[in-house]
Scaffold this motif. Structure first.
Motif, PDB file in Angstrom:
ATOM      1  N   ILE A 344     -40.842 -30.221   7.799  1.00 37.94           N
ATOM      2  CA  ILE A 344     -41.018 -29.268   6.688  1.00 37.94           C
ATOM      3  C   ILE A 344     -39.970 -28.161   6.767  1.00 37.94           C
ATOM      4  CG2 ILE A 344     -42.585 -27.535   5.716  1.00 37.94           C
ATOM      5  CD1 ILE A 344     -44.898 -29.334   6.826  1.00 37.94           C
ATOM      6  N   LYS A 345     -39.779 -27.640   7.958  1.00 39.18           N
ATOM      7  CA  LYS A 345     -38.910 -26.483   8.161  1.00 39.18           C
ATOM      8  C   LYS A 345     -37.436 -26.829   7.943  1.00 39.18           C
ATOM      9  CE  LYS A 345     -39.028 -25.096  12.343  1.00 39.18           C
ATOM     10  NZ  LYS A 345     -39.516 -24.459  13.584  1.00 39.18           N
ATOM     11  N   TYR A 346     -37.020 -28.013   8.379  1.00 38.37           N
ATOM     12  CA  TYR A 346     -35.613 -28.366   8.317  1.00 38.37           C
ATOM     13  C   TYR A 346     -35.259 -29.226   7.098  1.00 38.37           C
ATOM     14  CZ  TYR A 346     -35.381 -26.512  13.027  1.00 38.37           C
ATOM     15  OH  TYR A 346     -35.443 -25.688  14.114  1.00 38.37           O
ATOM     16  N   THR A 347     -36.161 -29.290   6.124  1.00 36.01           N
ATOM     17  CA  THR A 347     -35.877 -29.989   4.882  1.00 36.01           C
ATOM     18  C   THR A 347     -35.832 -28.964   3.753  1.00 36.01           C
ATOM     19  OG1 THR A 347     -36.980 -32.014   5.633  1.00 36.01           O
ATOM     20  CG2 THR A 347     -36.680 -31.751   3.253  1.00 36.01           C
ATOM     21  N   PRO A 348     -34.743 -28.900   2.991  1.00 35.38           N
ATOM     22  CA  PRO A 348     -34.662 -27.938   1.886  1.00 35.38           C
ATOM     23  C   PRO A 348     -35.814 -28.135   0.916  1.00 35.38           C
ATOM     24  CG  PRO A 348     -32.509 -28.916   2.330  1.00 35.38           C
ATOM     25  CD  PRO A 348     -33.506 -29.682   3.149  1.00 35.38           C
ATOM     26  N   ASP A 349     -36.184 -27.084   0.209  1.00 35.29           N
ATOM     27  CA  ASP A 349     -37.294 -27.142  -0.739  1.00 35.29           C
ATOM     28  C   ASP A 349     -37.150 -28.331  -1.681  1.00 35.29           C
ATOM     29  OD1 ASP A 349     -38.000 -24.860   0.483  1.00 35.29           O
ATOM     30  OD2 ASP A 349     -37.724 -23.519  -1.216  1.00 35.29           O
ATOM     31  N   GLY A 350     -38.291 -28.987  -1.911  1.00 28.78           N
ATOM     32  CA  GLY A 350     -38.286 -30.137  -2.814  1.00 28.78           C
ATOM     33  C   GLY A 350     -37.877 -31.426  -2.142  1.00 28.78           C
ATOM     34  N   GLY A 351     -37.949 -31.469  -0.835  1.00 22.31           N
ATOM     35  CA  GLY A 351     -37.548 -32.661  -0.106  1.00 22.31           C
ATOM     36  C   GLY A 351     -38.664 -33.693  -0.018  1.00 22.31           C
ATOM     37  N   VAL A 352     -38.376 -34.799   0.683  1.00 25.62           N
ATOM     38  CA  VAL A 352     -39.328 -35.897   0.834  1.00 25.62           C
ATOM     39  C   VAL A 352     -39.577 -36.137   2.322  1.00 25.62           C
ATOM     40  CG1 VAL A 352     -39.778 -38.337   0.419  1.00 25.62           C
ATOM     41  CG2 VAL A 352     -38.548 -36.983  -1.293  1.00 25.62           C
ATOM     42  N   VAL A 382     -31.849 -31.447   6.778  1.00 23.93           N
ATOM     43  CA  VAL A 382     -30.508 -31.068   7.232  1.00 23.93           C
ATOM     44  C   VAL A 382     -29.968 -31.990   8.319  1.00 23.93           C
ATOM     45  CG1 VAL A 382     -30.884 -28.656   6.649  1.00 23.93           C
ATOM     46  CG2 VAL A 382     -31.435 -29.449   8.948  1.00 23.93           C
ATOM     47  N   GLY A 383     -30.829 -32.787   8.947  1.00 21.52           N
ATOM     48  CA  GLY A 383     -30.359 -33.711   9.977  1.00 21.52           C
ATOM     49  C   GLY A 383     -29.966 -32.997  11.258  1.00 21.52           C
ATOM     50  N   ILE A 384     -29.411 -33.770  12.181  1.00 16.80           N
ATOM     51  CA  ILE A 384     -29.003 -33.245  13.493  1.00 16.80           C
ATOM     52  C   ILE A 384     -27.574 -33.711  13.776  1.00 16.80           C
ATOM     53  CG2 ILE A 384     -29.504 -33.215  15.972  1.00 16.80           C
ATOM     54  CD1 ILE A 384     -32.391 -33.964  15.271  1.00 16.80           C
ATOM     55  N   PRO A 385     -26.671 -32.795  14.107  1.00 17.76           N
ATOM     56  CA  PRO A 385     -25.308 -33.213  14.471  1.00 17.76           C
ATOM     57  C   PRO A 385     -25.339 -34.219  15.619  1.00 17.76           C
ATOM     58  CG  PRO A 385     -25.433 -30.816  14.225  1.00 17.76           C
ATOM     59  CD  PRO A 385     -26.840 -31.334  14.177  1.00 17.76           C
ATOM     60  N   THR A 386     -24.439 -35.177  15.563  1.00 15.38           N
ATOM     61  CA  THR A 386     -24.410 -36.238  16.572  1.00 15.38           C
ATOM     62  C   THR A 386     -24.318 -35.689  17.989  1.00 15.38           C
ATOM     63  OG1 THR A 386     -23.330 -37.706  14.982  1.00 15.38           O
ATOM     64  CG2 THR A 386     -23.198 -38.328  17.302  1.00 15.38           C
ATOM     65  N   GLU A 387     -23.492 -34.645  18.175  1.00 18.54           N
ATOM     66  CA  GLU A 387     -23.305 -34.112  19.515  1.00 18.54           C
ATOM     67  C   GLU A 387     -24.547 -33.394  20.043  1.00 18.54           C
ATOM     68  OE1 GLU A 387     -21.753 -31.030  16.575  1.00 18.54           O
ATOM     69  OE2 GLU A 387     -21.688 -33.211  16.832  1.00 18.54           O
ATOM     70  N   ALA A 388     -25.481 -33.039  19.147  1.00 17.53           N
ATOM     71  CA  ALA A 388     -26.686 -32.322  19.564  1.00 17.53           C
ATOM     72  C   ALA A 388     -27.836 -33.261  19.904  1.00 17.53           C
ATOM     73  CB  ALA A 388     -27.120 -31.340  18.477  1.00 17.53           C
ATOM     74  N   LYS A 400     -26.824 -25.734  16.392  1.00 18.06           N
ATOM     75  CA  LYS A 400     -26.337 -24.592  15.631  1.00 18.06           C
ATOM     76  C   LYS A 400     -26.179 -24.967  14.161  1.00 18.06           C
ATOM     77  CE  LYS A 400     -23.807 -22.539  19.479  1.00 18.06           C
ATOM     78  NZ  LYS A 400     -22.493 -22.084  19.961  1.00 18.06           N
ATOM     79  N   GLY A 401     -26.456 -24.000  13.316  1.00 18.37           N
ATOM     80  CA  GLY A 401     -26.259 -24.217  11.885  1.00 18.37           C
ATOM     81  C   GLY A 401     -27.348 -25.055  11.275  1.00 18.37           C
ATOM     82  N   GLY A 402     -27.336 -25.179   9.976  1.00 16.91           N
ATOM     83  CA  GLY A 402     -28.241 -26.061   9.259  1.00 16.91           C
ATOM     84  C   GLY A 402     -29.545 -25.429   8.877  1.00 16.91           C
ATOM     85  N   VAL A 403     -29.907 -24.289   9.497  1.00 17.99           N
ATOM     86  CA  VAL A 403     -31.172 -23.665   9.168  1.00 17.99           C
ATOM     87  C   VAL A 403     -31.062 -22.189   9.477  1.00 17.99           C
ATOM     88  CG1 VAL A 403     -32.202 -23.998  11.446  1.00 17.99           C
ATOM     89  CG2 VAL A 403     -33.675 -23.798   9.461  1.00 17.99           C
ATOM     90  N   GLY A 434     -26.464 -37.689  11.350  1.00 18.50           N
ATOM     91  CA  GLY A 434     -25.580 -36.530  11.394  1.00 18.50           C
ATOM     92  C   GLY A 434     -26.080 -35.411  10.500  1.00 18.50           C
ATOM     93  N   ALA A 435     -25.335 -34.316  10.473  1.00 18.50           N
ATOM     94  CA  ALA A 435     -25.719 -33.162   9.660  1.00 18.50           C
ATOM     95  C   ALA A 435     -25.815 -33.558   8.192  1.00 18.50           C
ATOM     96  CB  ALA A 435     -24.690 -32.045   9.840  1.00 18.50           C
ATOM     97  N   GLY A 436     -26.919 -33.162   7.555  1.00 18.04           N
ATOM     98  CA  GLY A 436     -27.137 -33.447   6.146  1.00 18.04           C
ATOM     99  C   GLY A 436     -27.689 -34.817   5.859  1.00 18.04           C
TER     100      GLY A 436
END
Length: 455
Positions: A344-352, A382-388, A400-403, A434-436
């Motif tokens: 819920i937290k890492y999905t922009p409003d109106g997500g699935v 927003v996904g998770i960067p591969t390196e993370a 870092k980033g994305g939220v 990956g991110a996004g």
């Protein structure tokens, strides 16, 4: 026994040195067998690391050079800006002098290091005040430098008190060989000392880090308990305010926001407490036979308001029939609530967000998949960067980033999730392209703990 008079001291470098005589005298035959035996003994002493290798070398020099005294003098600072030699080992007549010091200047050892190579001194006590001492008088002294990569370490030397037992080129060769062995032993000892110092530093740092971790965990546990104690009356006050505000839409709306934030704070505090319990292995399970669909529905109900506020669409896919499992319902609900909250937290409003349950043991043509229950929670956030990805289960780890920081949490949740699932005998996998690109969390519980019921 008398002491030589200091008035007899002459110019040492011009009067005492007779190095050329080494190569003019008849050279004795090499005794390679004795050398080999001695070198084997030296190698054994070095390997044993008993701290006696330098004394063993002095004893060996005494034996192989047919001398009556021998020793090793190493350079050291005298504390006054200059250098001196310390007799770190001594054998024969001078054995009691072990530990003595002589100056760098005006000494056979100092002259040898200045000139380089083996040097032979005749009646050195007559020319060097630092060697004044009781008779028998030293007839000859053979001194060889101990060379290092950057600077010389010092010297190894032998003495003769017999005018019929003089040194020759063969003695110089043997002593030079022993000097090389001394240099190697000193390098090894210096390396060992440096390694031990680094090990001690590393151990001290590790202990300090462990103590810091303990203090941190204790502080977190104390703060979490204090927060939890204060949240109970706040929750009660909100409930009272809601009853008193019946019909006042703006006030009720504000109170619902406060209630949601308090619930989020409660989850964070629970995670903090569990983080401390995980460190000390104090999380335990109370197993009961439960229906997995009901646990999932309880978790969804706990975050339903957050889903609605963010405008997300929730899709569920459950198999026909109940999935009965032996589990701790409270802990398993906590796991699913945590994962859903992240979605819920890492999905922009109106997500699935999708929640899927499968009994892999009942699926067809999946021989390569481990049997058991599989819970998949996916989102298009927003996904998770591969390196993370390799770090997602580390305590307090966050990509870092994305939220926004206000939504970022503490990076504890997935570490707690992994631990609780492991206590159930299962495992957790987090995937993202990956991110996004959204995130998929897969929770597997062992087949032995699950069975399908159609009751």
């Amino acid at each position: 026994m008398s002491k030589l008079s200091s008035s007899a001291v002459l110019r040492p470098e011009t009067e005492a040195l007779i190095t050329g005589s080494l190569f003019q005298r008849p050279r004795r035959a090499p005794d390679y067998e004795a050398e080999t035996r001695s070198l084997h003994a030296l190698a054994h002493s070095l390997a044993m690391g008993d701290g006696q290798v330098l004394q063993t070398l002095a004893d060996t020099a005494l034996l192989l050079c047919d001398a009556e005294s021998s020793g090793i003098s190493l350079l050291e600072n005298n504390g006054e800006g200059s250098q001196r030699f310390r007799w770190v080992s001594a054998a024969g007549y001078v054995a009691p002098s072990r530990g003595n010091t002589t100056p760098f200047e005006d000494s056979p050892c100092g002259v040898t290091l200045k000139l380089g190579g083996a040097q032979l001194f005749s009646f050195p006590q007559r020319y060097f005040a630092c060697l004044e001492g009781p008779v028998p008088e030293v007839v000859e002294g053979l001194v060889v430098p101990i060379l290092g990569e950057v600077r010389p370490w010092g010297t190894i030397w032998v003495m003769s008190y017999d005018a019929h037992a003089l040194f020759d080129a063969e003695h110089a060769r043997v002593l030079t060989s022993l000097a090389s062995f001394v240099g190697a032993a000193l390098v090894i000892e210096a390396s060992k000392t440096a390694a031990n110092a680094r090990a001690d530093e590393a151990n001290a740092a590790r202990l300090a880090l462990e103590q810091a971790e303990i203090r941190k965990d204790d502080s977190i546990a104390m703060i979490s308990h204090e927060l939890r104690n204060r949240m109970a009356p706040i929750s009660s006050a909100i409930q009272v305010a809601q009853r008193l505000s019946t019909g006042n839409a703006p006030v009720l709306s504000a109170l619902r926001i406060a209630e949601r934030q308090l619930a989020q704070l409660n989850r964070i505090v629970s995670d903090l407490l569990d983080a401390s319990r995980i460190r000390y292995n104090k999380i335990s399970l109370e197993l009961h036979e439960v229906v997995l669909q009901e646990i999932v529905e309880d978790a969804i109900a706990a975050v339903k308001t957050d889903i609605e506020v963010r405008g997300h669409t929730l899709r569920t896919m459950f198999p026909v029939g109940s999935l009965a499992i032996s589990a701790d319902p409270i802990r398993l609900t906590q796991v699913l609530t945590n994962v859903l909250s992240n979605a819920i937290k890492y999905t922009p409003d109106g997500g699935v967000i999708e929640v899927t349950l499968r009994n892999v043991s009942a699926a067809m043509n999946e021989a390569t998949v481990e049997a058991g229950l599989v819970i998949r929670i996916t989102d298009n956030g927003v996904g998770i960067p591969t390196e993370a990805l390799p770090c997602v289960f580390e305590m307090f780890a966050q990509a870092k980033g994305g939220v926004g920081r206000s939504d970022g949490g503490l990076g504890i949740g997935l570490a707690v999730v992994q631990h609780i699932v492991a206590l159930h005998g299962g495992n957790v996998d987090v995937r993202s392209a990956g991110a996004g690109c959204g995130t998929e969390v897969i929770i597997r519980l062992p087949a032995a703990a699950a069975r399908t019921s159609t009751d």
